[in-house]
Design a protein around this motif. Sequence first.
Motif, short mmCIF file in Angstrom:
data_model
loop_
_atom_site.label_atom_id
_atom_site.label_comp_id
_atom_site.label_asym_id
_atom_site.label_seq_id
_atom_site.Cartn_x
_atom_site.Cartn_y
_atom_site.Cartn_z
N ARG A 151 0.63 -1.36 0.08
CA ARG A 151 0.21 0.25 -0.19
C ARG A 151 0.87 1.25 -0.16
O ARG A 151 2.31 1.29 0.45
CB ARG A 151 -0.64 -0.24 1.41
N VAL A 152 0.31 2.62 -0.67
CA VAL A 152 1.59 3.81 -0.57
C VAL A 152 1.67 3.98 0.85
O VAL A 152 1.20 4.28 2.10
CB VAL A 152 0.01 4.68 -1.62
N SER A 153 3.31 4.28 1.24
CA SER A 153 3.46 4.88 1.77
C SER A 153 3.98 3.69 2.76
O SER A 153 4.97 4.00 4.05
CB SER A 153 2.69 5.56 3.31
N ASP A 154 3.74 2.65 2.29
CA ASP A 154 4.42 1.15 3.63
C ASP A 154 6.30 1.39 3.47
O ASP A 154 6.47 2.48 2.55
CB ASP A 154 3.75 0.30 2.53
N ARG A 155 6.42 0.86 3.83
CA ARG A 155 8.11 1.20 3.62
C ARG A 155 8.69 -0.29 3.56
O ARG A 155 7.57 -1.02 3.51
CB ARG A 155 8.80 0.74 4.98
N THR A 226 0.96 -0.51 -7.72
CA THR A 226 1.84 0.16 -6.83
C THR A 226 3.01 0.94 -7.83
O THR A 226 3.30 0.40 -8.45
CB THR A 226 1.98 0.49 -5.26
N THR A 266 7.43 -4.96 1.96
CA THR A 266 6.39 -4.79 2.86
C THR A 266 5.67 -4.35 3.85
O THR A 266 4.66 -4.84 4.21
CB THR A 266 5.80 -3.61 1.31
N PRO A 268 3.54 -0.95 7.36
CA PRO A 268 3.56 -0.33 7.88
C PRO A 268 4.84 0.46 8.72
O PRO A 268 4.77 -0.42 9.21
CB PRO A 268 1.53 -0.18 8.09
N ALA A 269 4.90 2.07 7.91
CA ALA A 269 5.54 1.80 8.83
C ALA A 269 5.50 2.02 10.43
O ALA A 269 6.69 1.61 11.43
CB ALA A 269 6.19 3.66 8.64
N GLU A 291 10.73 3.48 -0.24
CA GLU A 291 8.70 3.18 0.04
C GLU A 291 8.45 3.08 -0.71
O GLU A 291 8.88 3.27 -1.76
CB GLU A 291 8.36 4.26 0.95
N THR A 293 5.10 3.72 -3.75
CA THR A 293 4.64 5.34 -3.95
C THR A 293 3.13 4.72 -5.14
O THR A 293 2.96 3.86 -5.53
CB THR A 293 6.26 6.12 -4.91
N ASP A 294 2.53 5.90 -5.56
CA ASP A 294 1.97 5.88 -6.02
C ASP A 294 1.80 6.32 -7.67
O ASP A 294 0.78 6.03 -8.05
CB ASP A 294 0.55 6.70 -5.50
#
Lengths: 321, 321
Positions: A151-155, A226, A266, A268-269, A291, A293-294
């Motif tokens: 998912r977007v912004s996952d590390r 993504t 990947t 979530p932070a 990370e 991104t979209d």
Amino acid sequence: MSGREFDIIEKYFASYISYKPSQVLLGPGDDCALLDVPEGQELSVSTDTLIEGVHFPFGSTANIVAHRSLCANLSDLAAMGACPFAFTLALTIPSEDDNWLEEFSATLGRLVGKYEIPLVGGNLARGPLSITLTVMGTAPKGTSIRRSGARVSDRVYVTGTLGDAAGGLRMLARDKQATGHLVDRYYYPTPRLETGLALRGMVSSAIDISDGLMADLGHICQASATGARIIVDDLPLSTALTNGFSLEEARDLALAAGDDYELCFTAPASVADRISTVARASGTIVTDIGEITDNGGVVLVDRAGHSVSVKDKGYQHFHEA
Amino acid sequence: MSGREFDIIEKYFASYISYKPSQVLLGPGDDCALLDVPEGQELSVSTDTLIEGVHFPFGSTANIVAHRSLCANLSDLAAMGACPFAFTLALTIPSEDDNWLEEFSATLGRLVGKYEIPLVGGNLARGPLSITLTVMGTAPKGTSIRRSGARVSDRVYVTGTLGDAAGGLRMLARDKQATGHLVDRYYYPTPRLETGLALRGMVSSAIDISDGLMADLGHICQASATGARIIVDDLPLSTALTNGFSLEEARDLALAAGDDYELCFTAPASVADRISTVARASGTIVTDIGEITDNGGVVLVDRAGHSVSVKDKGYQHFHEA
């Protein structure tokens, strides 16, 4: 299975067969093996072929061939967070060489014990050396780690260090007798099974790095719709790699070359600390390298955010022979 | 799986993948496929390799290669009385030939539909043409038909007619362009899946005849610690076979040559009528060819009880290349 073929399999492989009687209801020697998949579990299945001269150098020892074949396949289970369940072996050999078969089966037997995965079926044929394994694993239903969950912004994380196996292969291309850490990393990959199991339920996607970080992270991005931004300064490089190659070469190997069989995943932070702890307990380091991104595709930047390019974007067995 | 390899598999094989969504939770394209084995079922697994020049003649069409590969493997499921569940395909091809791949995948797709078995994973590599399939089947726990259940005085049966495929192969050895029923029986074997399913719970043991009746019935006897007495006059021979060969040749082919992929099975005499009825309903005849004895080995007699000899006792792929 012909009588002669059956005799050879019995002779060399019989002792690795009934390793887990609770799940192997019937081992090799019948038309099929019979397996008992525990209730509530889903079955992971993957098949891979390794061919002499393509996936390992001509003249590799039987020990190397057995190790690379099984561990490369087990790495696919690791990437799903699956527990090893059973595997089949289709072995094609140019001639019936007792020494080779003894060494091959001894290594396989050792790994069967180490990774607790019984051999449940086999085929033996004569032809140019190749090995096809089909590995099966289990995980509680709905918990296997797929490529599609980023998912977007996952590390973005990787286990271990990258580029070592390719560095080893490059050293072998220069000198067939080359030895050392990098060569060992190529010949004897470590499937990150414990790490995959430990990360289950915590991470959003995972893949094993067999074709190179760029290509394999690209598969995650494609499946998850993504993009990803990787900070090349943060790539984990071993001392052996940076001692043997320039920093630019080492990065290129880490980004674009395959065969490391580390995991890229990947998450979530918010779970960063737990991931680091859990991975260490499973025997490896993990490194945050960027990370999700979209934007489509995998983009490389340095720590200052400037775009970085790489020569080669992925490793393609099929065009390499 | 490399990007290029993945593209080829997507292009040619993607449409056969999500054939049974209830049991295929995740098809190819991830590190593993994910399968849902229904509760209460045991999983049959078998793997087989077919190599050009050993298991099919050099220059066989892609249609023949696909048909023989899948059907020879499905025959192992038939012999267990298992219902097709899923299979993986490891394909090694000398070059990426679009026409060949199109024909191969079209045949495979047709058979996937016919036998209701989804393709759940694949590997593509470059090398001498060979195909390794791993097939999986299911049966209610404890009902799969094993080789080890034959009991003294059980009757011995075979499905269909024997020796046809070997007769076809012999014709092809004389003339590569040979056609007709026998050649078709070699190129396009019929896995006796429906018959195997129908016989479950009724028969005491079964095997598919891939290496020749003598050799394969020998496996049943060995696993069951019995012998068998076969009346050679009762062997089911097709008109095509007896028209093309002398009676002695036809019998030798029926006894010792492989590739028919008919079933050989044993059952108490008390269920003879039910077996005949059930087998006919599943699309094949069955023939009573003898009985299980307490003496080791397979013995051949004529109807008067006199001993009969056969030249060759079994077909050994491994020494044939």
